[in-house]
Design an enzyme around this catalytic site. Structure first.
Site, PDB file in Angstrom:
ATOM      1  N   ARG A  47      22.918 -18.743  10.629  1.00 26.34           N
ATOM      2  CA  ARG A  47      22.300 -18.445  11.920  1.00 26.34           C
ATOM      3  C   ARG A  47      20.945 -19.142  12.030  1.00 26.34           C
ATOM      4  O   ARG A  47      20.128 -19.078  11.128  1.00 26.34           O
ATOM      5  CB  ARG A  47      22.128 -16.930  12.069  1.00 26.34           C
ATOM      6  N   SER A  48      20.740 -19.823  13.164  1.00 28.25           N
ATOM      7  CA  SER A  48      19.420 -20.415  13.401  1.00 28.25           C
ATOM      8  C   SER A  48      18.681 -19.654  14.492  1.00 28.25           C
ATOM      9  O   SER A  48      17.555 -19.216  14.301  1.00 28.25           O
ATOM     10  CB  SER A  48      19.533 -21.903  13.750  1.00 28.25           C
ATOM     11  N   GLY A  80      20.722 -17.445  16.871  1.00 29.94           N
ATOM     12  CA  GLY A  80      21.525 -16.280  17.244  1.00 29.94           C
ATOM     13  C   GLY A  80      22.152 -16.347  18.614  1.00 29.94           C
ATOM     14  O   GLY A  80      22.630 -15.335  19.131  1.00 29.94           O
ATOM     15  N   HIS A  81      22.206 -17.537  19.225  1.00 30.90           N
ATOM     16  CA  HIS A  81      22.778 -17.648  20.573  1.00 30.90           C
ATOM     17  C   HIS A  81      24.264 -18.002  20.574  1.00 30.90           C
ATOM     18  O   HIS A  81      24.796 -18.397  21.612  1.00 30.90           O
ATOM     19  CB  HIS A  81      22.002 -18.676  21.391  1.00 30.90           C
ATOM     20  N   ASP A  82      24.936 -17.893  19.452  1.00 27.23           N
ATOM     21  CA  ASP A  82      26.394 -18.031  19.449  1.00 27.23           C
ATOM     22  C   ASP A  82      26.942 -16.878  20.278  1.00 27.23           C
ATOM     23  O   ASP A  82      26.901 -15.720  19.875  1.00 27.23           O
ATOM     24  CB  ASP A  82      26.917 -17.967  18.013  1.00 27.23           C
ATOM     25  N   SER A  98      28.096 -16.803  14.353  1.00 30.78           N
ATOM     26  CA  SER A  98      27.056 -17.219  13.412  1.00 30.78           C
ATOM     27  C   SER A  98      26.509 -16.061  12.588  1.00 30.78           C
ATOM     28  O   SER A  98      25.750 -16.291  11.643  1.00 30.78           O
ATOM     29  CB  SER A  98      25.905 -17.911  14.153  1.00 30.78           C
ATOM     30  N   GLY A 154      17.978 -21.558  19.131  1.00 25.32           N
ATOM     31  CA  GLY A 154      17.659 -22.197  17.856  1.00 25.32           C
ATOM     32  C   GLY A 154      18.081 -23.659  17.845  1.00 25.32           C
ATOM     33  O   GLY A 154      19.157 -24.019  18.347  1.00 25.32           O
ATOM     34  N   LEU A 158      31.507 -26.547  23.478  1.00 29.84           N
ATOM     35  CA  LEU A 158      31.411 -25.835  22.209  1.00 29.84           C
ATOM     36  C   LEU A 158      30.272 -24.822  22.174  1.00 29.84           C
ATOM     37  O   LEU A 158      30.426 -23.718  21.659  1.00 29.84           O
ATOM     38  CB  LEU A 158      31.238 -26.838  21.064  1.00 29.84           C
ATOM     39  N   TYR A 214      29.061 -23.043  24.436  1.00 29.86           N
ATOM     40  CA  TYR A 214      29.396 -21.810  25.149  1.00 29.86           C
ATOM     41  C   TYR A 214      30.613 -21.203  24.449  1.00 29.86           C
ATOM     42  O   TYR A 214      31.714 -21.132  24.990  1.00 29.86           O
ATOM     43  CB  TYR A 214      29.708 -22.078  26.621  1.00 29.86           C
TER      44      TYR A 214
END
Length: 510
Positions: free
Chosen positions: A90-91, A93-95, A100, A160, A456, A458
């Protein structure tokens, strides 16, 4: 924070801690959070951007490694391999679908938020940025060093850098300068054997793959060297709204015909929102179309372009605001005028919501009749917000093979579908997901086909898991090359998630 003595009471924790310590060249115990640690929960939840994955029933990691040094990444990879644990990276956390930081199998979360340095070299017009930095931190550092350099990143400053770049992130400079990954010149990655590799050491195939193919499929990308792009000292923005009653249908239809053909200095996004209107005692709904724009120049030149190409919008000089590029970042993030750029360093400026997103690509203009049917569907469902992002310009000049991101020439615009809600519970979630599914299915005749392509970044697990379908939708003709690269560099499929690039049986030579 964990320490050898505090974890000794739990044999499993002691085993993991010992392994991590043995494989790290720098002290690591202070970077590890086990569930017994008081800071475990706050560390885990600090970068959960979708409350769907913050419930008590969401699987949690066996432990978190909040790396502060590349050796922490190396040791985490090696120990997860040794003990058969899944690794999630995780960089920011917007997955959107949580891949992530959530896994159905026992897993470890490698959180990169502490690796966030940004180093600007104005003379060479480049920067090194760590994956754990946010776009806002990157923009803030660029602006602190130069008034005439920028970067074609996204408009959400809390995203991120790691996930954004590796997924082919875009923003409102894309028509002028292409995607973020069209401006990456080097990277540092830790592979499945724990080796630290730059572009020369990893080779051009792997470098190609991580620039839009989803970095988490291939390794842990520690940092990126990016090419900064020129921006004028003064840019112009506007935000103009039209409802259906104010002729929005005609304006949106005309936008479809010209948005990808406008001068590359001009980016006009359309956001379509169902909104209530009051008619007597009865509440009805209409559609509001918001036209948000960034123009790389001053108002006078912008007005000349708009009067010639897009008079239907009725733009006036009074609608336009001139400002610096960094101020336009705040404008596009909906901050009030006069907001300090220091806010770009805030990783959590707004409360999070429950979210579901999807995406589509449009290659032929939707007819007026089609738009009107779309309005009816949106009004019926109430919730979905649709955002149209124009293509053309530089995006149409770059080959679809240059990076794994294939959505280039031939696309008029991309659609983002978004549903958010605040109510907790299964019923609210199913109701809102149902609205999204209904809208997405309705749009089938109007969007790309064979495959129906998606973006990808989104993330959308509705497209499938552990297979080829989502690969074709995200990467189209580049999927097969990604599979070959994946098989060559990670043949044992260590870097896995539900939508990672799969491996082929047998050995592959690049």
């Amino acid at each position: 924070m964990a320490s050898p003595s505090s974890s000794a009471a739990d044999p499993a924790q002691h085993k993991y801690l010992q392994c991590l310590t043995n494989h790290s060249s720098t002290p690591i115990s202070q970077a590890i959070y086990f569930p017994t640690d008081p800071l475990y929960t706050s560390t885990l939840e600090s970068n959960i951007r979708n409350l769907v994955y913050a419930s008590d029933s969401t699987p949690r990691p066996l432990f978190i490694v909040a790396a502060t040094h590349v050796s922490h990444i190396q040791s985490t990879i090696l120990c997860c391999k040794a003990h058969g644990l899944q690794l999630r990276i995780r960089s920011g956390g917007h997955d959107f679908d949580g891949l992530s930081y959530v896994s159905p199998s026992p897993f470890v979360l490698l959180d990169l938020f502490n690796l966030r340095s940004v180093t600007i070299d104005v003379e060479s017009e480049t920067a090194w940025v760590n994956s754990g930095a946010t776009l806002g931190e990157l923009y803030h550092e660029i602006a602190g060093n130069s008034k005439i350099l920028g970067f074609p990143g996204g408009v959400c400053p809390t995203v991120g850098v790691g996930g954004f770049l590796s997924g082919g992130g875009y923003g409102n400079l894309m028509r002028k300068h292409g995607l973020s990954v069209d401006n990456v010149v080097d990277a540092i990655i830790v592979d499945s054997d724990g080796r630290v590799l730059d572009r020369e050491a990893m080779g051009e195939d792997l470098f190609w793959a991580i620039n839009g193919g989803g970095g988490a499929s291939f390794g842990v990308i520690v940092s990126w060297k990016i090419r900064l792009v020129p921006v004028p000292e003064t840019v112009t923005v506007f935000r103009v709204e039209r409802t259906l009653e104010q002729g929005a249908s005609d304006v949106v239809h005309k936008w479809q015909l010209i948005a990808d053909k406008l001068h590359e200095d001009l980016f006009i996004r359309v956001v379509l929102i169902p909104v209530p209107i009051t008619s007597g005692d009865e509440e009805k709904f209409t559609i509001k179309a918001k036209f948000n724009a960034l123009f790389l120049g001053k108002t006078e030149r912008l007005m000349g372009l708009m009067d010639h190409e897009f008079p239907e919008l009725g733009l006036s000089p009074a609608d336009c605001l001139e400002m610096s590029w960094i101020e336009s970042v705040l404008f596009w993030s909906n901050y009030p005028p006069e907001t300090s750029t220091e806010v770009l360093r805030d990783r959590h400026p707004k409360p999070e919501k429950f979210v579901k997103k999807k995406s589509d690509y449009v290659q032929e203009p939707i007819s007026k009749e089609g738009l009107e049917a779309m309005w009816d569907k949106m009004i019926q469902l109430r919730k979905p917000i649709l955002t149209f992002n124009p293509y053309g310009g530089r995006m149409g000049q770059i080959s679809e093979k240059d990076t794994p991101f294939p959505h280039r020439a031939g696309n008029l615009y991309k659609i983002q579908y978004s549903v958010t809600w605040k109510e907790e519970g299964t019923e609210a979630r199913q109701e809102n997901l149902g609205r999204m599914t209904s809208m997405y299915e309705f749009m089938t005749p109007f969007v790309s086909k064979s495959p129906r392509c998606s973006y990808l970044n989104y993330r959308d697990v509705d497209l499938g898991v552990n297979g080829k379908v989502y690969g074709d939708k995200y990467f189209d003709g580049n999927f097969e090359r990604l599979v070959k690269v994946k098989t060559a560099v990670d043949p044992n499929y260590f870097f896995w998630n539900e939508q990672s690039v799969p491996v082929l049986p047998g050995k592959v030579e690049l």
